[in-house]
Each structure stands twice: as C-alpha cells, then as structure tokens.
Design a protein around this motif. Sequence first.
Motif, PDB file in Angstrom:
ATOM      1  N   UNK A  73       0.824  -1.206   0.000  1.00  0.00           N
ATOM      2  CA  UNK A  73       0.000   0.000   0.000  1.00  0.00           C
ATOM      3  C   UNK A  73       0.864   1.264   0.000  1.00  0.00           C
ATOM      4  N   UNK A  74       1.995   1.211   0.698  1.00  0.00           N
ATOM      5  CA  UNK A  74       2.910   2.361   0.709  1.00  0.00           C
ATOM      6  C   UNK A  74       3.461   2.628  -0.686  1.00  0.00           C
ATOM      7  N   UNK A  75       3.859   1.576  -1.369  1.00  0.00           N
ATOM      8  CA  UNK A  75       4.383   1.727  -2.726  1.00  0.00           C
ATOM      9  C   UNK A  75       3.290   2.261  -3.662  1.00  0.00           C
ATOM     10  N   UNK A  76       2.073   1.780  -3.499  1.00  0.00           N
ATOM     11  CA  UNK A  76       0.965   2.257  -4.329  1.00  0.00           C
ATOM     12  C   UNK A  76       0.708   3.743  -4.092  1.00  0.00           C
ATOM     13  N   UNK A  77       0.845   4.184  -2.844  1.00  0.00           N
ATOM     14  CA  UNK A  77       0.619   5.596  -2.528  1.00  0.00           C
ATOM     15  C   UNK A  77       1.643   6.484  -3.231  1.00  0.00           C
ATOM     16  N   UNK A  78       2.899   6.034  -3.286  1.00  0.00           N
ATOM     17  CA  UNK A  78       3.935   6.804  -3.979  1.00  0.00           C
ATOM     18  C   UNK A  78       3.599   6.919  -5.471  1.00  0.00           C
ATOM     19  N   UNK A  79       3.167   5.826  -6.063  1.00  0.00           N
ATOM     20  CA  UNK A  79       2.836   5.840  -7.485  1.00  0.00           C
ATOM     21  C   UNK A  79       1.610   6.714  -7.755  1.00  0.00           C
ATOM     22  N   UNK A  80       0.663   6.723  -6.832  1.00  0.00           N
ATOM     23  CA  UNK A  80      -0.508   7.593  -6.990  1.00  0.00           C
ATOM     24  C   UNK A  80      -0.092   9.054  -6.874  1.00  0.00           C
ATOM     25  N   UNK A  81       0.834   9.350  -5.953  1.00  0.00           N
ATOM     26  CA  UNK A  81       1.315  10.733  -5.822  1.00  0.00           C
ATOM     27  C   UNK A  81       2.046  11.170  -7.088  1.00  0.00           C
ATOM     28  N   UNK A  82       2.802  10.249  -7.695  1.00  0.00           N
ATOM     29  CA  UNK A  82       3.465  10.560  -8.965  1.00  0.00           C
ATOM     30  C   UNK A  82       2.424  10.877 -10.038  1.00  0.00           C
ATOM     31  N   UNK A  83       1.311  10.185  -9.986  1.00  0.00           N
ATOM     32  CA  UNK A  83       0.223  10.429 -10.932  1.00  0.00           C
ATOM     33  C   UNK A  83      -0.364  11.838 -10.726  1.00  0.00           C
ATOM     34  N   UNK A  84      -0.544  12.232  -9.478  1.00  0.00           N
ATOM     35  CA  UNK A  84      -1.049  13.571  -9.177  1.00  0.00           C
ATOM     36  C   UNK A  84      -0.070  14.632  -9.679  1.00  0.00           C
ATOM     37  N   UNK A  85       1.216  14.376  -9.482  1.00  0.00           N
ATOM     38  CA  UNK A  85       2.251  15.288  -9.963  1.00  0.00           C
ATOM     39  C   UNK A  85       2.151  15.459 -11.484  1.00  0.00           C
ATOM     40  N   UNK A  86       2.022  14.354 -12.211  1.00  0.00           N
ATOM     41  CA  UNK A  86       1.903  14.426 -13.668  1.00  0.00           C
ATOM     42  C   UNK A  86       0.660  15.175 -14.109  1.00  0.00           C
ATOM     43  N   UNK A  87      -0.450  14.938 -13.408  1.00  0.00           N
ATOM     44  CA  UNK A  87      -1.682  15.651 -13.738  1.00  0.00           C
ATOM     45  C   UNK A  87      -1.518  17.142 -13.506  1.00  0.00           C
ATOM     46  N   UNK A  88      -0.798  17.492 -12.430  1.00  0.00           N
ATOM     47  CA  UNK A  88      -0.562  18.902 -12.151  1.00  0.00           C
ATOM     48  C   UNK A  88       0.247  19.572 -13.245  1.00  0.00           C
ATOM     49  N   UNK A  89       1.245  18.861 -13.767  1.00  0.00           N
ATOM     50  CA  UNK A  89       2.056  19.418 -14.855  1.00  0.00           C
ATOM     51  C   UNK A  89       1.210  19.664 -16.102  1.00  0.00           C
ATOM     52  N   UNK A  90       0.345  18.706 -16.432  1.00  0.00           N
ATOM     53  CA  UNK A  90      -0.503  18.851 -17.623  1.00  0.00           C
ATOM     54  C   UNK A  90      -1.511  19.989 -17.434  1.00  0.00           C
ATOM     55  N   UNK A  91      -2.097  20.058 -16.253  1.00  0.00           N
ATOM     56  CA  UNK A  91      -3.076  21.102 -15.990  1.00  0.00           C
ATOM     57  C   UNK A  91      -2.410  22.477 -15.970  1.00  0.00           C
ATOM     58  N   UNK A  92      -1.171  22.545 -15.519  1.00  0.00           N
ATOM     59  CA  UNK A  92      -0.423  23.801 -15.549  1.00  0.00           C
ATOM     60  C   UNK A  92      -0.207  24.254 -16.990  1.00  0.00           C
TER      61      UNK A  92
END
Length: 359
Positions: free
Chosen positions: A212-231
């Motif tokens: 679950x910890x590893x999944x959380x890191x990958x989900x946070x990376x996904x949020x980061x990528x979405x933020x870059x695209x939305x920016x």
Amino acid sequence: MELAWGEDFDVLADVSKSVFARYSPLEDRTNNVPFADQVAQFAELGWLQLGDPSGVDPDSPSLATIAGIFVEMGRALAATPLIDLMTTRDAALLIDTAESADLAKRIGNGDTAVISVFPSADWGTSVSFDDGVLNGVAPAVEHADHADGFLVHAGGAENVVVYVESGPSIGVEAMPNMGGHPMFEVTFDNVPVLGDVLARGRAADRAVEVAAQRAAVLRAAQVYGAGLRLLDMTVLYARTRHQFGGPIGRFQAVQYLCTDIAVAAHLTSVHARAAAAALDAGLDPQPHLGLMCKQAGKAALEIVHSAHEVHAGIGYMVESNVHLFTDAAKRWQFDFGSAADNDAQVVAALDRIYAGDHS
C-alpha cells in the motif's frame, strides 16, 4: 538523502507518453480500451514485473524509477488498472511463499488479473476469515468487475492474506460516483478459501502495508503528472484568452493562480521522491509518506481549484478538459485520506525515530 527520481525514470517516462496517449480522454474522449487489452499491453511491456519490493533483486528498477510511468499516466489523465495490479503483485512477492510467488508470476505475465481487497477501517466495514471462509463487505474496490480473483486482507482470530477466485459466491456491485471511476462493493458471503492461507499475523500485515505504501507513492506521482498537464493547459489559456485589451495572463492575480498549480505539483513531487527513496533504501518511510499523502491530497484540490479560477465558466463546460481533472482529483483526495490522519502518521513515526526505534 538525494531527492531524485530513479536512474531510468526518463526512459520509462518517454515510452509511457505514447502508450498512454491511447488511453487519454484529453486526446480522444471516445477512447475505451478493453480491460483485457490493457492488461495484455502492460504485460507485454513488462510493466507488471517491474520492481522488487522485497529488495532481493539488486538489478530490479527502483520505485523512484517506476514512478516515471505514473507521472505520464497522470499527465495523460489515463484511467487504467496498472496501480491495482502492481499493488497485488507487490503484496504477493512480499509474502514470500511458493504459492504467492506463483501468483505474482501469473500477474506479472498477464495471465490473470488479481485485484487487492484491503478493507479500510475508515469505511466501518471489514472482511473476516474464520473456519476457512470469508465474510464481509469491502467498498471502493476498483476494477472488481474484471477481476479473475482477489487477494484479500482479512481479520479474525488473526489477520490473514488469502487468495480467492472470482465466482457467483462473491458479489460485485457498482458504486456510482461523481468521477465515474470503476469502483465496486465486493461482498463475501461464506466464501470458501480453497488453498492455504498465504500469510498470517505480522507477515500478512507487513506485506499489505508495504504494498500500500508503494501504491501511494505511485498515486502521488500520478497527481504530480496531472498537475504538470493542468499547468500547461492553464498557462496556454492565460496566454490566449483576451480580455480588457490583452491576454488575461498579464494580470498578477492570474499569474499567482498558475504559480499555485506549479507549487502544489512540484511539492508533491518532492515528497513522493523522498518517500520513494526511503522505501528503496529500506528506511522508515512513514514521516515522508505522511507528508506526501497530506501534500498530494492538498494538491489534488488546489490544482483544479486554481485552474478553474483561471478558466472561469468555460472550465465547467463539457467541451473543456478542465473538469475531467476535477473528477479525477476527487478520487485522489479519497486515496490520500484526511490531513489529520496524515499528521498523526508523521507524528507517530517521528516519535519512534526519536525514541531510537527505526523499524
């Protein structure tokens, strides 16, 4: 600790861009790649075999490297079962039995789609295992309708991890939600476990915790990528949308809003890299994870709020892609929990460290 993505992060990210273009609603909203085709492609690419959460294989790519895939998945706003499948495989590898190793191999080869059922106490429901059968209800299980089987973390006399195949004895009911995410309520009503219990007690809890910890890191990376695209989308709109004799991007208020998106996204990246580095190094990741989850949940809210402020009414129109990020962000906020929970996680971890317990 060096806060950097992994060595081959850029390589995986470059490959992922073309892959996720096929799934991205930002490119084509009629995209509807069947679940089985997605699993087959991820297996062919070798993505379902990436990473060794146990740390036994020194040549296995780090979590900080694998994150490159998920940054691009977020940038494309692609909805796939990749995190769910990788989480199940990670948990199976961490259990370290012949049966779980075989299950991990079959998931990695794309031979079977197994979804994790790790019920959360926050929902007030749980799954129990007694006398060889499973009972209980697990809500918010993604892609359960396509699962060939489930890896279940259940309570009882002691916590266990068991594997059960899908069948008529397991109820799968859709949970309608604002974002249209493929979430389901999975009901176990005296479901027999035909094989051996894969893990018990601390071994079961630890495998689920790390996966679950590893999944959380990958989900946070996904949020980061979405933020870059939305920016990128918001800055472009600020440059091309004209009002009062010029582009709205010339106003400081608009510039501040774009800056807010950038700051929220990049802070999420910093904490995700720190958490990934701790997990890769076998260190206690809890302080970093608590901060990461708090920041990622906050960023999911802030990036869409600021983007809507700049786009104004058009951001809510069906023709605009901005509202698609809003739908996704609601799911991410749920994934990362409340700020209070994350604060408590950080404080507890720091207390252990200061007390000399680095486990």
